[in-house]
Design an enzyme around this catalytic site. Structure first.
Site, mmCIF file in Angstrom:
data_model
loop_
_atom_site.group_PDB
_atom_site.id
_atom_site.type_symbol
_atom_site.label_atom_id
_atom_site.label_comp_id
_atom_site.label_asym_id
_atom_site.label_seq_id
_atom_site.Cartn_x
_atom_site.Cartn_y
_atom_site.Cartn_z
ATOM 1 N N GLY A 5 3.039 5.660 9.977
ATOM 2 C CA GLY A 5 4.856 6.090 9.563
ATOM 3 C C GLY A 5 4.927 4.873 9.395
ATOM 4 O O GLY A 5 6.344 4.260 9.486
ATOM 5 N N HIS A 40 0.761 -1.602 0.039
ATOM 6 C CA HIS A 40 0.033 -0.241 -0.075
ATOM 7 C C HIS A 40 1.005 1.176 -0.027
ATOM 8 O O HIS A 40 0.759 2.338 -0.198
ATOM 9 C CB HIS A 40 -1.837 0.599 1.074
ATOM 10 C CG HIS A 40 -0.877 0.323 2.808
ATOM 11 N ND1 HIS A 40 -0.202 -1.050 3.301
ATOM 12 C CD2 HIS A 40 0.004 1.509 3.063
ATOM 13 C CE1 HIS A 40 0.035 -0.682 4.201
ATOM 14 N NE2 HIS A 40 0.610 1.038 4.455
ATOM 15 N N SER A 42 1.836 -3.854 8.264
ATOM 16 C CA SER A 42 1.000 -3.857 7.185
ATOM 17 C C SER A 42 -0.387 -2.386 8.042
ATOM 18 O O SER A 42 -0.332 -1.507 7.657
ATOM 19 C CB SER A 42 0.363 -4.628 6.827
ATOM 20 O OG SER A 42 -0.999 -3.926 5.714
ATOM 21 N N SER A 99 4.105 1.464 8.698
ATOM 22 C CA SER A 99 4.300 0.580 7.202
ATOM 23 C C SER A 99 5.056 0.234 7.018
ATOM 24 O O SER A 99 6.375 1.414 6.488
ATOM 25 C CB SER A 99 3.128 1.672 6.396
ATOM 26 O OG SER A 99 1.489 1.498 6.805
ATOM 27 N N ASP A 150 0.069 -7.651 0.511
ATOM 28 C CA ASP A 150 0.751 -5.964 1.348
ATOM 29 C C ASP A 150 1.740 -6.216 1.044
ATOM 30 O O ASP A 150 2.405 -5.873 1.701
ATOM 31 C CB ASP A 150 0.055 -5.762 2.217
ATOM 32 C CG ASP A 150 -0.202 -4.418 2.932
ATOM 33 O OD1 ASP A 150 0.699 -3.532 1.774
ATOM 34 O OD2 ASP A 150 -0.360 -3.393 3.389
#
Length: 371
Positions: free
Chosen positions: A329, A229, A346, A331, A251
């Site tokens: 942040g 993402h 994720s 991720s 993801d």
């Protein structure tokens, strides 16, 4: 405070959020910390992991260190016995003291498990029965702000339903869960399970902040495997261009690293690093660490595997659920256990965080972890 109840009663919990956010890398070039006394663990990671174990399990520091020293071998025992005994087992996990536990369906298999040095737990539902229950739940039209995952500790599939659940057929989903009996446990959560990309304060591409995942290579070129993402949202990062994105469903994504620096070590945000020398599947009960640009180094344990999260952008499947702290942040950041890489950050909930298994991303892009 939360109260978890078995069966199909409900549990109060907060919702899950995707964690997009920043340039501060999960992997950075920094001095490697000195030996910690726990093989594969840097001093800082061992310190964090021991502190989390002491606080969560009430064990001594010496007991916590021993759990960490033995858990990699114990996790491999759970995996090996599952492969050897096949459908006579129904998953496994590490208990609070890090010991291997294998779910079995009969007394003869239990004896084989004990002979191999693991604890055998007699359960009612086979792996096939639980997989069938999860598949049945996932065949109902997707309901946003719900998740479905496997809990081997209770020998159940867990359906988490947010109070913001919308779309699809929520009533039908709950009726389906009820028909599946004690193979399914339903938990209630609060708030939305939503995409959360931070803008403005980031210094990566397009004002979006994410954390670097794992440095890898292929054919002499360095790449970063990251959250899909993140790479779907941004085409050009300050470390290089996005080269692929698989989101939703998965993801994971790929960034071509053009910085000239790609060490196989995780930044601990204190000037030291943790070397990553291999990757492996996660095991329920395994003590883990997470590095990300917002919450930096945090520790916890694996709670569930094979989790499907129904974000508003679509379902993401086969995630790892932990109780390590993560926030927007983080991720793309690293989930690891000592020197073993496990996953890519994720999403999050209150007290939970979710990770894409790193092995799938490595395989999809044909890249190898940097050492």
């Amino acid at each position: 405070m939360r109260k978890i109840v078995t069966g199909r009663r409900f549990v109060a919990r907060s919702a899950i959020t995707l964690l997009a956010g920043a340039t501060a890398a999960g992997f950075l070039a920094a001095p490697v910390a000195s030996a910690s006394g726990i093989d594969g663990y840097s001093t800082e990671v061992a310190k964090s992991a021991v502190a989390e174990l002491v606080a969560s399990e009430g064990v001594s520091r010496a007991e916590a260190a021993e759990i960490l020293r033995t858990q990699d071998a114990n996790a491999r025992t759970v995996s090996r016995l599952g492969e050897e005994l096949g459908d006579r087992t129904a998953g496994g996990y590490l208990d609070a003291k890090g010991k291997p536990v294998v779910n079995v369906l009969d007394a003869a298999t239990a004896e084989r498990v004990r002979a191999s040095g693991a604890e055998a737990k007699l359960v009612r539902h086979s792996t096939q029965a639980l997989a069938s229950a999860q598949s049945t739940l996932e065949s109902v039209p997707a309901v946003t702000h719900t998740s479905i995952g496997l809990d081997p500790k209770t020998n159940q599939v867990v359906l988490s339903v947010s109070d913001a659940a919308t779309g699809g057929d929520l009533a039908g989903l709950l009726r389906t869960a009820d028909r599946l009996g004690d193979r399914v446990r339903v938990e209630r959560v609060t708030g939305e399970m939503r995409l959360a990309i931070y803008n403005g304060e980031a210094i990566t591409g397009g004002g979006t902040r994410c954390s670097v995942g794992f440095n890898t290579n292929k054919g002499g070129q360095n790449y970063i495997v990251d959250a899909g993402h993140c790479t779907r949202a941004v085409s050009q990062w300050n470390v290089g261009p996005s080269q692929g994105a698989s989101f939703p469903t998965n993801d994971y994504g790929l960034i071509r690293n053009t910085t000239g620096s790609a060490p196989g070590a995780v930044s601990l945000y204190n000037g030291s690093t943790q070397k990553i020398s291999s990757h492996a599947p996660a095991t329920v009960g395994q003590r883990i660490q997470k590095s990300g640009s917002t919450t930096r180094l945090t520790s916890g344990s694996v709670q569930r595997l094979n989790v499907t999260v129904n974000y508003s952008e679509g379902a993401v499947h086969e995630l790892i659920q932990t109780n390590a702290l993560a926030n927007p942040g983080d991720s793309g950041g690293c989930l690891f256990s000592g020197s073993v890489g496990l996953g890519i950050t994720s999403g999050k909930g209150s007290g939970t965080s979710y990770y894409q298994p790193v092995a799938e991303a490595l395989s999809a892009y044909g890249v190898t972890l940097n050492n």
